[in-house]
Write an enzyme that holds these catalytic residues in place. Structure first.
Site, short mmCIF file in Angstrom:
data_model
loop_
_atom_site.label_atom_id
_atom_site.label_comp_id
_atom_site.label_asym_id
_atom_site.label_seq_id
_atom_site.Cartn_x
_atom_site.Cartn_y
_atom_site.Cartn_z
N LEU A 256 0.79 -1.30 0.30
CA LEU A 256 -0.40 -0.14 0.41
C LEU A 256 1.14 1.43 -0.04
O LEU A 256 2.13 1.38 0.94
CB LEU A 256 -0.58 0.23 1.30
CG LEU A 256 -1.95 -1.40 1.40
CD1 LEU A 256 -2.51 -0.74 2.88
CD2 LEU A 256 -3.00 -0.87 -0.09
N HIS A 257 0.85 2.26 -1.04
CA HIS A 257 1.10 3.08 -0.96
C HIS A 257 0.63 4.56 -1.51
O HIS A 257 0.83 5.49 -1.64
CB HIS A 257 2.40 2.87 -2.07
CG HIS A 257 2.72 3.37 -3.38
ND1 HIS A 257 1.71 2.29 -3.71
CD2 HIS A 257 2.30 3.77 -3.96
CE1 HIS A 257 1.27 2.50 -5.44
NE2 HIS A 257 2.03 3.32 -5.80
N ARG A 258 -0.97 4.64 -1.54
CA ARG A 258 -1.24 5.47 -2.58
C ARG A 258 -1.46 6.82 -1.43
O ARG A 258 -1.89 6.20 -0.66
CB ARG A 258 -2.64 5.26 -3.02
CG ARG A 258 -2.35 4.64 -4.46
CD ARG A 258 -3.34 4.10 -5.41
NE ARG A 258 -2.77 3.43 -6.44
CZ ARG A 258 -3.11 3.49 -8.13
NH1 ARG A 258 -2.88 5.37 -7.76
NH2 ARG A 258 -2.60 3.19 -9.01
N ASP B 45 -3.15 -1.25 -3.53
CA ASP B 45 -4.00 -0.30 -4.29
C ASP B 45 -3.47 -0.40 -5.30
O ASP B 45 -3.31 1.49 -5.93
CB ASP B 45 -3.73 0.98 -3.01
CG ASP B 45 -2.63 1.48 -2.84
OD1 ASP B 45 -1.27 0.82 -3.30
OD2 ASP B 45 -2.31 2.27 -1.68
#
Length: 379
Positions: free
Chosen positions: A220-222, A299
């Protein structure tokens, strides 16, 4: 007559998409293929080993665009690539994906005008043919810069190579002429199959004492998921709750790690013995984790496709996706952070659909692209 073809790449995923096409074109006596690295992103995983795994040479042309705002990146790539096009005069420019370099090189190539003596009687152009690989994807969310890049690129490109039927439909609804649209399949599956042997024998999941088919991979990085204290708290709660049901391996994106450390929340998951926090992984190591997991929680874009192809349940923590076929036909589900635990329970209870790989996601996309190029130049 040889045709000069430029393959544009800006970051690691782009190189993975052009690799199968580079190898396919390199076998053709009529093709003179060159890799153009725009330098838009500096990637720690762009090592010599990365190019060796893809069996790629060093890029033939470096633009050295560097980082900056969206406008700065796009402008730098446009200026640098326009000079290259005027000097090298390629017959075709292949752009991939949806990064700033994609639209920048498309703009540069479509605005260039060669001399009258360079008029091509086959294509009817005195500039390069511009082809977009992975065309027609839409999230319908223009707050995403990638969506703007996709829309603009598809308006300008001469050839639109789509990965799935929904891509064709989007382009048709936007008024694109039918002869420009060619469904070729998903080029990332070609890359996956090209490296399958190395992925399967890599052993990363065993190195981290994980049991095959009994752990979750999270990436997850957004900004919507990791930039605010509220979303970070929800993320950490989700991880700890899911970890009560099965172990988690979490290769942390630098952006995510930075925000977790700044907020003081990283210890809430790093102290959990069921959670393994890893540094970002190279493609082969990461895909070894994916190949052997029970569930993927992400994501990102590409992982939605790869898990659908592999038949692995995927929970995508986003309000939308530019790859809806992974939901309608594949194994992907959209959800919010607070919904992940319940969705995980459903998957573990066997209530999630199995899905199937979309048509033409078969590892032969590059050969279909070569056929399309051959038809374009009447070879």
């Amino acid at each position: 007559m040889k045709r000069t073809i430029h393959l544009i790449a800006a970051a690691r995923p782009n190189f993975m998409k052009i690799a199968p096409l580079y190898h396919a074109l390199s076998k053709e006596s009529w093709a003179d293929v060159a890799i153009v690295h725009t330098g838009q992103h500096y990637d720690l995983n762009m090592s010599d080993a990365f190019f060796q795994d893809l069996r790629l040479p060093e890029p033939h042309i470096h633009l050295g665009a560097g980082s900056g705002s969206h406008a700065e990146q796009t402008a730098r790539v446009m200026i640098a690539y326009e000079q290259v096009v005027m000097e090298k005069r390629p017959d075709m420019v292949v752009v991939v994906g949806d990064v700033n370099s994609t639209i920048a090189c498309t703009l540069a190539a479509t605005k260039v005008v060669y001399s009258l003596s360079d008029f091509d009687s086959v294509t009817g152009l005195n500039r390069p043919v511009v082809a977009h690989l992975e065309a027609g994807l839409r999230s319908f969310d223009r707050s995403m810069p990638e969506e703007v890049n996709r829309l603009a690129t598809d308006v300008l490109a001469d050839l639109l190579w789509t990965p799935s039927p929904d891509g064709d439909e989007h382009l048709q609804h936007e008024g694109v002429e039918a002869h420009k649209i060619v469904r070729v399949g998903n080029i990332m599956i070609d890359s996956l199959e090209m490296m399958r042997d190395k992925i399967e024998t890599d052993g990363t999941y065993e190195k981290h004492d994980l049991e095959k088919g009994n752990y979750a991979v999270i990436t997850l990085h957004r900004p919507a998921n990791v930039d605010s204290p509220e979303s970070l708290k929800s993320l950490c709660d989700m991880i700890n709750n899911v970890a009560e049901k099965l172990p988690i391996v979490f290769p942390i994106h630098p952006r995510t790690r930075k925000h977790l450390e700044t907020s003081g929340l990283i210890e809430t998951i790093s102290n959990n013995p069921a959670v393994k926090l890893l540094e970002p992984q190279n493609y082969i190591s990461f895909m070894n984790l994916v190949f052997n997991c029970r569930i993927a929680i992400t994501d990102s874009g590409g992982l939605q496709e790869e898990t659908s192809y592999l038949g692995i349940p995927c929970l995508t923590v986003r309000p939308n996706t530019e790859r809806p076929i992974t939901i309608t036909q594949g194994t992907n589900q959209l959800c919010k952070l607070e919904e992940v635990e319940d969705k995980t329970n459903e998957i573990l209870a066997g209530k999630a659909g199995k899905g199937s790989a979309p048509d033409l996601w078969d590892g032969n996309t590059a050969s279909r692209v070569v056929d399309s190029i051959r038809k374009t130049f009447k070879i």
